[in-house]
Design a protein around this motif. Sequence first.
Motif, PDB file in Angstrom:
ATOM      1  N   LEU A   1       0.853  -1.134   0.048  1.00 35.51           N
ATOM      2  CA  LEU A   1       0.190  -0.100   0.100  1.00 35.51           C
ATOM      3  C   LEU A   1       0.813   1.243  -0.030  1.00 35.51           C
ATOM      4  O   LEU A   1       0.643   2.524  -0.643  1.00 35.51           O
ATOM      5  N   LEU A   2       2.014   1.236   0.887  1.00 36.47           N
ATOM      6  CA  LEU A   2       2.914   2.474   0.657  1.00 36.47           C
ATOM      7  C   LEU A   2       3.608   2.840  -0.562  1.00 36.47           C
ATOM      8  O   LEU A   2       3.651   3.803  -0.964  1.00 36.47           O
ATOM      9  N   THR A   3       3.943   1.489  -1.146  1.00 34.39           N
ATOM     10  CA  THR A   3       4.390   1.691  -2.423  1.00 34.39           C
ATOM     11  C   THR A   3       3.406   2.122  -3.577  1.00 34.39           C
ATOM     12  O   THR A   3       3.900   3.268  -4.320  1.00 34.39           O
ATOM     13  N   GLY A   4       2.125   1.785  -3.390  1.00 29.66           N
ATOM     14  CA  GLY A   4       1.086   2.384  -4.232  1.00 29.66           C
ATOM     15  C   GLY A   4       1.056   4.019  -3.872  1.00 29.66           C
ATOM     16  O   GLY A   4       0.966   4.650  -4.935  1.00 29.66           O
ATOM     17  N   ILE A   5       1.026   4.306  -2.842  1.00 29.95           N
ATOM     18  CA  ILE A   5       1.106   5.770  -2.367  1.00 29.95           C
ATOM     19  C   ILE A   5       2.272   6.442  -2.935  1.00 29.95           C
ATOM     20  O   ILE A   5       2.011   7.481  -3.551  1.00 29.95           O
ATOM     21  N   SER A   6       3.257   5.592  -2.933  1.00 29.41           N
ATOM     22  CA  SER A   6       4.686   6.335  -3.614  1.00 29.41           C
ATOM     23  C   SER A   6       4.282   6.478  -5.004  1.00 29.41           C
ATOM     24  O   SER A   6       4.577   7.471  -5.720  1.00 29.41           O
ATOM     25  N   LYS A   7       3.973   5.475  -5.822  1.00 27.78           N
ATOM     26  CA  LYS A   7       3.694   5.289  -7.224  1.00 27.78           C
ATOM     27  C   LYS A   7       2.495   6.462  -7.526  1.00 27.78           C
ATOM     28  O   LYS A   7       2.391   7.106  -8.763  1.00 27.78           O
ATOM     29  N   GLY A   8       1.596   6.513  -6.708  1.00 28.06           N
ATOM     30  CA  GLY A   8       0.682   7.636  -6.744  1.00 28.06           C
ATOM     31  C   GLY A   8       0.994   9.225  -6.719  1.00 28.06           C
ATOM     32  O   GLY A   8       0.011  10.066  -7.255  1.00 28.06           O
ATOM     33  N   GLY A   9       2.231   9.156  -6.575  1.00 30.61           N
ATOM     34  CA  GLY A   9       2.742  10.746  -6.438  1.00 30.61           C
ATOM     35  C   GLY A   9       3.842  11.203  -5.320  1.00 30.61           C
ATOM     36  O   GLY A   9       4.447  11.986  -5.402  1.00 30.61           O
ATOM     37  N   LEU A  10       3.566  10.358  -4.160  1.00 25.99           N
ATOM     38  CA  LEU A  10       4.474  10.809  -2.961  1.00 25.99           C
ATOM     39  C   LEU A  10       5.599  10.123  -2.819  1.00 25.99           C
ATOM     40  O   LEU A  10       5.830   9.125  -2.290  1.00 25.99           O
ATOM     41  N   SER A  11       6.658  10.342  -3.976  1.00 24.42           N
ATOM     42  CA  SER A  11       7.673   9.320  -4.265  1.00 24.42           C
ATOM     43  C   SER A  11       8.526   9.325  -2.943  1.00 24.42           C
ATOM     44  O   SER A  11       8.808  10.404  -2.240  1.00 24.42           O
TER      45      SER A  11
END
Length: 256
Positions: free
Chosen positions: A16-26
């Motif tokens: 989930l954290l990786t997805g959040i990173s991929k969603g814009g919060l690198s």
Amino acid sequence: MITDPLFYALAAPAILLTGISKGGLSGLGALTVPVLAMVLPPGQAVGLMLPILCLMDLFGLWAYRRSWSRDQLGVLLLGALVGIGFGILAFDHLDDNAVRIAIGANALVFTLLNWLKPFVTKGKPDDPAAPSNPKGFFWSGVSGFASYIAHAGGPPLLMYLLPQRIDKMLLAGTTVVYFAIVNFIKLGPYIWFGQIDGANFTQALVLAPLAPIGIWIGYWLTKRIDSKTFYQLSHILLLVAGLKLVYDGLKGFGLV
């Protein structure tokens, strides 16, 4: 199929954290492999994550299809290809812990210097850095190398892009497109060298439903926070990723 409950307890939030990173919060993406490596061999953790990352990239490409820098991507992808090539050559010869420490230390130094800069300049805001082909090629090369070795290409790329202070959606979209291309390039050598096998791919399918959820959360947050907060948060995430990478490298050497 992995049945250990601890694996899923760690894998679900990490993805989930990786997805959040991929969603814009690198920046958060660098945490995933070290977390999974707590319950899996590092090589298996890296192989397991790549199909999930590629799935996330498809959602990310759709979300940011109108927000990415064509001018920046040319030199960044050229550097990444060189870095991936070095990663392929060095994969069986490099110590993963040394790579983690080197990447993490650079991220820490970069973040701390950025926070100390206002004291050096007596509070006067400095001008955004201009794009630089040599710097872009170098840092994307480091990013491609780190991405191949440990899916930790985010911190080096951010060290080049963050000082430019470009529009938050443009920054997020450029990193999404960059890593989508990088990850799909990595699929070939990962399969060829056996880092992705039937067992890893099946396990990735079980965890895949978490991918779009994380992407959506990251995209939603990126659109709704102001640019100043976005950049402050990006630097904090870069610091966290750097600390985690250094810690895991030192732990691997038995120093902590």
